[in-house]
Scaffold this motif. Structure first.
Motif, PDB file in Angstrom:
ATOM      1  N   ALA A   1      70.489  46.940  47.601  1.00 20.12           N
ATOM      2  CA  ALA A   1      71.309  47.369  48.733  1.00 20.12           C
ATOM      3  C   ALA A   1      70.501  47.231  50.016  1.00 20.12           C
ATOM      4  CB  ALA A   1      71.765  48.806  48.554  1.00 20.12           C
ATOM      5  N   ILE A   2      71.180  46.798  51.059  1.00 14.31           N
ATOM      6  CA  ILE A   2      70.605  46.723  52.402  1.00 14.31           C
ATOM      7  C   ILE A   2      71.638  47.301  53.351  1.00 14.31           C
ATOM      8  CG2 ILE A   2      69.823  45.183  54.252  1.00 14.31           C
ATOM      9  CD1 ILE A   2      68.808  43.296  52.033  1.00 14.31           C
ATOM     10  N   LYS A   3      71.218  48.277  54.138  1.00  9.66           N
ATOM     11  CA  LYS A   3      72.106  48.946  55.091  1.00  9.66           C
ATOM     12  C   LYS A   3      73.374  49.463  54.413  1.00  9.66           C
ATOM     13  CE  LYS A   3      70.556  46.340  59.106  1.00  9.66           C
ATOM     14  NZ  LYS A   3      70.970  45.507  60.249  1.00  9.66           N
ATOM     15  N   GLY A   4      73.211  49.985  53.197  1.00  5.79           N
ATOM     16  CA  GLY A   4      74.325  50.577  52.477  1.00  5.79           C
ATOM     17  C   GLY A   4      75.295  49.592  51.855  1.00  5.79           C
ATOM     18  N   VAL A   5      74.966  48.303  51.866  1.00  5.05           N
ATOM     19  CA  VAL A   5      75.823  47.267  51.286  1.00  5.05           C
ATOM     20  C   VAL A   5      75.144  46.731  50.031  1.00  5.05           C
ATOM     21  CG1 VAL A   5      76.918  45.029  51.681  1.00  5.05           C
ATOM     22  CG2 VAL A   5      76.711  46.652  53.573  1.00  5.05           C
ATOM     23  N   ASN A   6      75.912  46.583  48.960  1.00  5.61           N
ATOM     24  CA  ASN A   6      75.375  46.086  47.698  1.00  5.61           C
ATOM     25  C   ASN A   6      75.408  44.561  47.647  1.00  5.61           C
ATOM     26  OD1 ASN A   6      74.961  48.707  46.662  1.00  5.61           O
ATOM     27  ND2 ASN A   6      77.102  48.804  46.049  1.00  5.61           N
ATOM     28  N   TYR A   7      74.300  44.006  47.164  1.00  5.68           N
ATOM     29  CA  TYR A   7      74.163  42.562  47.011  1.00  5.68           C
ATOM     30  C   TYR A   7      73.719  42.266  45.591  1.00  5.68           C
ATOM     31  CZ  TYR A   7      74.301  42.370  52.097  1.00  5.68           C
ATOM     32  OH  TYR A   7      74.684  42.484  53.418  1.00  5.68           O
ATOM     33  N   ARG A   8      74.044  41.062  45.138  1.00  3.34           N
ATOM     34  CA  ARG A   8      73.631  40.584  43.815  1.00  3.34           C
ATOM     35  C   ARG A   8      73.011  39.203  44.003  1.00  3.34           C
ATOM     36  NH1 ARG A   8      78.371  40.655  39.783  1.00  3.34           N
ATOM     37  NH2 ARG A   8      77.796  42.837  39.641  1.00  3.34           N
ATOM     38  N   SER A   9      71.804  39.057  43.497  1.00  2.00           N
ATOM     39  CA  SER A   9      71.083  37.791  43.620  1.00  2.00           C
ATOM     40  C   SER A   9      71.100  37.050  42.297  1.00  2.00           C
ATOM     41  CB  SER A   9      69.633  38.073  44.028  1.00  2.00           C
ATOM     42  OG  SER A   9      68.848  36.923  43.906  1.00  2.00           O
ATOM     43  N   GLY A  10      71.349  35.749  42.385  1.00  8.37           N
ATOM     44  CA  GLY A  10      71.242  34.891  41.216  1.00  8.37           C
ATOM     45  C   GLY A  10      69.868  34.235  41.186  1.00  8.37           C
ATOM     46  N   ARG A  11      69.742  33.239  40.349  1.00  6.11           N
ATOM     47  CA  ARG A  11      68.468  32.525  40.210  1.00  6.11           C
ATOM     48  C   ARG A  11      68.534  31.203  40.954  1.00  6.11           C
ATOM     49  NH1 ARG A  11      64.276  35.145  38.942  1.00  6.11           N
ATOM     50  NH2 ARG A  11      63.344  33.337  38.002  1.00  6.11           N
ATOM     51  N   LEU A  12      67.440  30.877  41.617  1.00  2.00           N
ATOM     52  CA  LEU A  12      67.278  29.537  42.167  1.00  2.00           C
ATOM     53  C   LEU A  12      66.979  28.598  41.007  1.00  2.00           C
ATOM     54  CD1 LEU A  12      64.859  30.401  45.124  1.00  2.00           C
ATOM     55  CD2 LEU A  12      67.276  29.816  45.336  1.00  2.00           C
ATOM     56  N   SER A  13      67.411  27.361  41.110  1.00  2.00           N
ATOM     57  CA  SER A  13      67.053  26.389  40.076  1.00  2.00           C
ATOM     58  C   SER A  13      65.540  26.176  40.122  1.00  2.00           C
ATOM     59  CB  SER A  13      67.778  25.065  40.312  1.00  2.00           C
ATOM     60  OG  SER A  13      67.227  24.411  41.452  1.00  2.00           O
ATOM     61  N   ALA A  14      64.992  25.604  39.087  1.00  3.07           N
ATOM     62  CA  ALA A  14      63.546  25.342  39.058  1.00  3.07           C
ATOM     63  C   ALA A  14      63.132  24.462  40.231  1.00  3.07           C
ATOM     64  CB  ALA A  14      63.154  24.689  37.735  1.00  3.07           C
TER      65      ALA A  14
END
Length: 132
Positions: A4-17
């Motif tokens: 979370a940043i500034k009360g907002v939820n985020y989801r990160s995926g993976r960068l390709s190799a």
């Protein structure tokens, strides 16, 4: 990874190799400077503040094209929670998709993605950055 940043939820995926490789080679000067300044240890707030000067200098010297590649690659794997069950990409067609994502939030999002995707490459990266 979710955060979370500034009360907002985020989801990160993976960068390709290959994306990891290209991001790593562009940010290596900045990150190795940070690790050296911190001595490879988890930073205190004071240590981290002192380490920001060489990190900021390394980022400032980065060519615009490299900085834009890093930001685009990092933001391109991130989604933002828009309601209880919906997530939307934060980066669409080379632009930030949400007006309230300012430079500070953008940098924090990119830092989370870099930490999650490249932490094993730069083994001495701190597990977390102290809160302000």
């Amino acid at each position: 990874m979710e955060f979370a940043i500034k009360g907002v939820n985020y989801r990160s995926g993976r960068l390709s190799a290959m994306q990891q490789f290209h991001v790593a080679r562009r940010v290596a000067p900045a990150l190795t400077g940070l690790v050296a300044a911190l001595g490879g240890n988890a930073p205190s707030k004071d240590d981290f503040a002192q380490a920001l000067a060489p990190l900021a200098d390394a980022v400032a010297r980065m060519p615009d094209a490299d900085a834009e590649y890093v930001m685009g690659a990092c933001l391109g794997v991130v989604s933002r929670q828009t309601d209880a069950t919906t997530w939307a990409p934060v980066w669409r067609s080379g632009q930030i998709a949400f007006d309230d994502i300012d430079v500070g939030a953008m940098m924090q999002i990119a830092a989370k993605v870099i930490q999650d995707n490249l932490g094993n490459i730069f083994g001495a990266l701190p597990a977390s950055v102290p809160a302000k």
